[in-house]
Scaffold this motif. Structure first.
Motif, PDB file in Angstrom:
ATOM      1  N   ASN A  74       0.819  -1.213   0.000  1.00 43.28           N
ATOM      2  CA  ASN A  74       0.000   0.000   0.000  1.00 43.28           C
ATOM      3  C   ASN A  74       0.855   1.267   0.000  1.00 43.28           C
ATOM      4  N   ALA A  75       2.009   1.204   0.626  1.00 46.51           N
ATOM      5  CA  ALA A  75       2.885   2.375   0.671  1.00 46.51           C
ATOM      6  C   ALA A  75       3.365   2.756  -0.725  1.00 46.51           C
ATOM      7  N   LYS A  76       3.491   1.743  -1.596  1.00 51.51           N
ATOM      8  CA  LYS A  76       3.980   1.999  -2.951  1.00 51.51           C
ATOM      9  C   LYS A  76       2.868   1.923  -3.992  1.00 51.51           C
ATOM     10  N   ASN A  77       1.633   1.750  -3.532  1.00 49.50           N
ATOM     11  CA  ASN A  77       0.495   1.657  -4.452  1.00 49.50           C
ATOM     12  C   ASN A  77       0.750   0.616  -5.540  1.00 49.50           C
ATOM     13  N   THR A  78       1.211  -0.544  -5.128  1.00 49.28           N
ATOM     14  CA  THR A  78       1.563  -1.588  -6.085  1.00 49.28           C
ATOM     15  C   THR A  78       0.851  -2.889  -5.736  1.00 49.28           C
ATOM     16  N   LEU A  79       0.349  -3.526  -6.779  1.00 49.81           N
ATOM     17  CA  LEU A  79      -0.323  -4.820  -6.672  1.00 49.81           C
ATOM     18  C   LEU A  79       0.597  -5.880  -7.274  1.00 49.81           C
ATOM     19  N   PHE A  80       0.667  -7.051  -6.638  1.00 48.52           N
ATOM     20  CA  PHE A  80       1.543  -8.112  -7.113  1.00 48.52           C
ATOM     21  C   PHE A  80       0.758  -9.395  -7.359  1.00 48.52           C
ATOM     22  N   LEU A  81       1.312 -10.224  -8.247  1.00 49.64           N
ATOM     23  CA  LEU A  81       0.811 -11.578  -8.425  1.00 49.64           C
ATOM     24  C   LEU A  81       2.022 -12.501  -8.514  1.00 49.64           C
ATOM     25  N   GLN A  82       2.260 -13.245  -7.456  1.00 51.93           N
ATOM     26  CA  GLN A  82       3.327 -14.227  -7.451  1.00 51.93           C
ATOM     27  C   GLN A  82       2.783 -15.525  -8.025  1.00 51.93           C
ATOM     28  N   MET A  83       3.431 -16.017  -9.071  1.00 50.54           N
ATOM     29  CA  MET A  83       2.947 -17.219  -9.759  1.00 50.54           C
ATOM     30  C   MET A  83       4.010 -18.298  -9.671  1.00 50.54           C
ATOM     31  N   ASN A  84       3.673 -19.393  -9.013  1.00 51.30           N
ATOM     32  CA  ASN A  84       4.578 -20.528  -8.861  1.00 51.30           C
ATOM     33  C   ASN A  84       4.016 -21.757  -9.561  1.00 51.30           C
ATOM     34  N   SER A  85       4.863 -22.737  -9.786  1.00 51.07           N
ATOM     35  CA  SER A  85       4.447 -23.999 -10.426  1.00 51.07           C
ATOM     36  C   SER A  85       3.654 -23.734 -11.695  1.00 51.07           C
ATOM     37  N   LEU A  86       4.187 -22.856 -12.524  1.00 49.13           N
ATOM     38  CA  LEU A  86       3.465 -22.460 -13.741  1.00 49.13           C
ATOM     39  C   LEU A  86       3.325 -23.628 -14.706  1.00 49.13           C
TER      40      LEU A  86
END
Length: 126
Positions: A74-86
């Motif tokens: 929230n401090a950086k206004n950034t959303l993430f999606l960590q994708m494993n075992s693709l």
């Protein structure tokens, strides 16, 4: 207005990992839902994961549950999606989205989101 800029896509082998980022600018504080969707060639855009800020919970499509993780800085206004075992079935263009008026029952519906990133290509192939 809200602007979303995605990064982190690319080519990865089956079983590998990638992390997508979505940097938001503008009036982002009023958005109640933040999500990730994906669209493969010839297919409709489909829900991947979302955070519903009203209750603080995360939601996932069954196809990615246990492999993908959505999170925010929230401090950086950034959303993430960590994708494993693709897997090869994960190959698609991935979009981040924000919804200022999304309701819980519509969290998986792309029409419930107002702001969209430009998309990031994720290709899973050996």
């Amino acid at each position: 207005q809200v602007q979303l800029v995605e990064s982190g896509g690319g080519l990865v082998q089956p079983g590998g990992s990638l992390r997508l980022s979505c940097a938001a600018s503008g009036r982002t504080f009023s958005n109640v839902a933040a999500g990730w969707f994906r669209q493969a060639p010839g297919k409709e855009r489909e829900f991947v994961a979302a955070i519903f800020r009203t209750n603080g919970r995360t939601y996932y499509d069954d196809s990615v549950k246990g492999r993908f993780t959505i999170s925010t800085d929230n401090a950086k206004n950034t959303l993430f999606l960590q994708m494993n075992s693709l897997q090869s079935e994960d190959t698609a263009v991935y979009y981040c989205a924000l919804g200022p008026r999304t309701v819980l029952s519509g969290l998986r519906n792309p029409t419930q989101y107002q702001y969209w990133g430009q998309g990031a290509q994720v290709t899973v192939s050996s």
